[in-house]
Design an enzyme around this catalytic site. Structure first.
Site, PDB file in Angstrom:
ATOM      1  N   CYS A  46      -0.256   0.160   7.770  1.00  0.00           N
ATOM      2  CA  CYS A  46      -0.680   0.606   6.438  1.00  0.00           C
ATOM      3  C   CYS A  46      -2.053   1.280   6.490  1.00  0.00           C
ATOM      4  CB  CYS A  46      -0.703  -0.564   5.467  1.00  0.00           C
ATOM      5  SG  CYS A  46       0.941  -1.182   5.045  1.00  0.00           S
ATOM      6  N   GLU A  60       0.823  -1.201   0.000  1.00  0.00           N
ATOM      7  CA  GLU A  60       0.000   0.000   0.000  1.00  0.00           C
ATOM      8  C   GLU A  60       0.864   1.262   0.000  1.00  0.00           C
ATOM      9  OE1 GLU A  60      -2.083  -2.987   2.831  1.00  0.00           O
ATOM     10  OE2 GLU A  60      -0.083  -2.582   2.037  1.00  0.00           O
ATOM     11  N   THR A  89      11.998 -39.658   3.828  1.00  0.00           N
ATOM     12  CA  THR A  89      11.592 -38.349   4.345  1.00  0.00           C
ATOM     13  C   THR A  89      10.324 -37.864   3.652  1.00  0.00           C
ATOM     14  OG1 THR A  89      13.886 -37.786   4.851  1.00  0.00           O
ATOM     15  CG2 THR A  89      12.326 -35.961   4.665  1.00  0.00           C
TER      16      THR A  89
END
Length: 344
Positions: free
Chosen positions: A80, A46, A292
């Site tokens: 913001c 922004e 894994t």
């Protein structure tokens, strides 16, 4: 909003753990300002979008489009929402609400209390897709997990040992173009994880040497600290973390981080995710090995699987993981086929 999403993608790999927000300032159907989240610690989307507006006198009659609710708290930068109010922008269109516990509707509330008209939920599904890493981290309390491997058409990760060279190096199934794409992917995520067997067999570098971008944190699962000597993951060129069961600092190497993990307790992948969430890691690529990868699959802890299929049949060897998911995309990469699965 589509343009804001497009802009936000520019922050992939640099904004995290902040969200990769995109913002557009519009005056009478004309875009007068654009921005996206700066690298972590810098201005948010922004602020960058408002700063890009040359015709400042138009801001009090403009509309701000933003993919995620503007923040309302002080972090690395000021809120913001306050910045929007300061510039008297009368209307803000928001893609999705921010699930962060420090925001969670407070940004919208602050804007509305200041007299700003707020519209929420514009292109909501597209914005959720765009912010899927950030949303996963805050809603599921774990990183967004991408599984990646390459396999032969007959379903093997690697051939039998007698087909491999004596020197430790990867046995390549993927082609040059696929490998470059993998390095691009690495530059977009915060961490990459492999088991010690993969390191011992292949001696991978786990960096982004074939792509411009930051290398992710290297994470090695090494219960017995079996990785030693000339292993690339010990070269200190990239931040590296070992999960190990060895509670002996005399065996730890300078410049490498270590964290104790009980490898015998159940739900290993879940406990890894909990640790990584505590490190503010919003995304993780798991690149091997088979055991894994299967651990994350069996615990249901994955969001995407990116699987390359090579051209050559092995007829035997190390079997690829067993996985079921919705095919999101399938395309050729040279003589490879890339299949991307989603875990809904």
């Amino acid at each position: 909003m589509n343009r804001a999403i497009q802009l936000g993608a520019n922050a992939l790999g640099t904004a995290a753990p902040n969200p990769m927000v995109g913002a557009v300032v519009v005056y009478r159907d004309r875009i007068i300002g654009e921005g996206f989240t700066s690298p972590y610690g810098g201005p948010h989307a922004e602020v960058n979008a408002i700063a890009s507006v040359r015709e400042r006198e138009l801001l009090p009659e403009a509309t701000l489009y933003v993919t995620l609710e503007p923040c309302s708290h002080f972090g690395k930068t000021p809120p913001c929402a306050d910045h929007i109010i300061k510039h008297a922008i009368p209307e803000v269109v928001i893609g999705i609400r921010d699930p962060h516990e420090k925001v969670g509707g407070k940004g919208i509330q602050r804007l509305e209390e200041a007299g700003c008209k707020v519209r929420l939920g514009v292109l909501e599904a597209a914005c959720r897709e765009h912010h899927r890493r950030f949303l996963c981290f805050h809603e599921k309390k774990r990183p967004y997990i991408i599984l990646k491997w390459a396999q032969s058409p007959d379903g093997f990760l690697a051939p039998d040992k007698d087909m491999r060279q004596d020197k430790r190096r990867p046995f390549w199934i993927s082609n040059t173009f696929s490998r470059r794409l993998v390095h691009q992917w690495r530059s977009q995520e915060q961490a990459i994880l492999v088991g010690s067997t993969t390191v011992l067999d292949d001696n991978p570098q786990l960096n982004t040497r074939d792509w411009k971008g930051k290398s992710p944190l290297r994470i090695i699962l090494d219960r017995d600290l079996s990785v030693k000597g000339d292993a690339h993951v010990l070269d200190r060129t990239v931040k590296t973390l070992f999960f190990t069961a060895i509670n002996d600092p005399s065996q730890y190497q300078e410049g490498i981080a270590y964290d104790l993990m009980d490898f015998e307790a159940p739900q290993l992948a879940s406990r890894i995710c909990e640790r990584l969430h505590g490190l503010d890691l919003c995304s993780l690529i798991v690149e091997g090995g088979a055991r894994t990868l299967q651990t994350f699959i069996d615990e249901g802890l994955w969001d995407e699987a990116r699987i390359f299929s090579g051209a050559g049949y092995f007829g035997g060897g190390l079997e690829a993981p067993r996985i079921h998911g919705r095919e999101w995309e399938r395309k050729p990469i040279g003589d490879n086929i890339l299949s991307i699965l989603r875990h809904d």
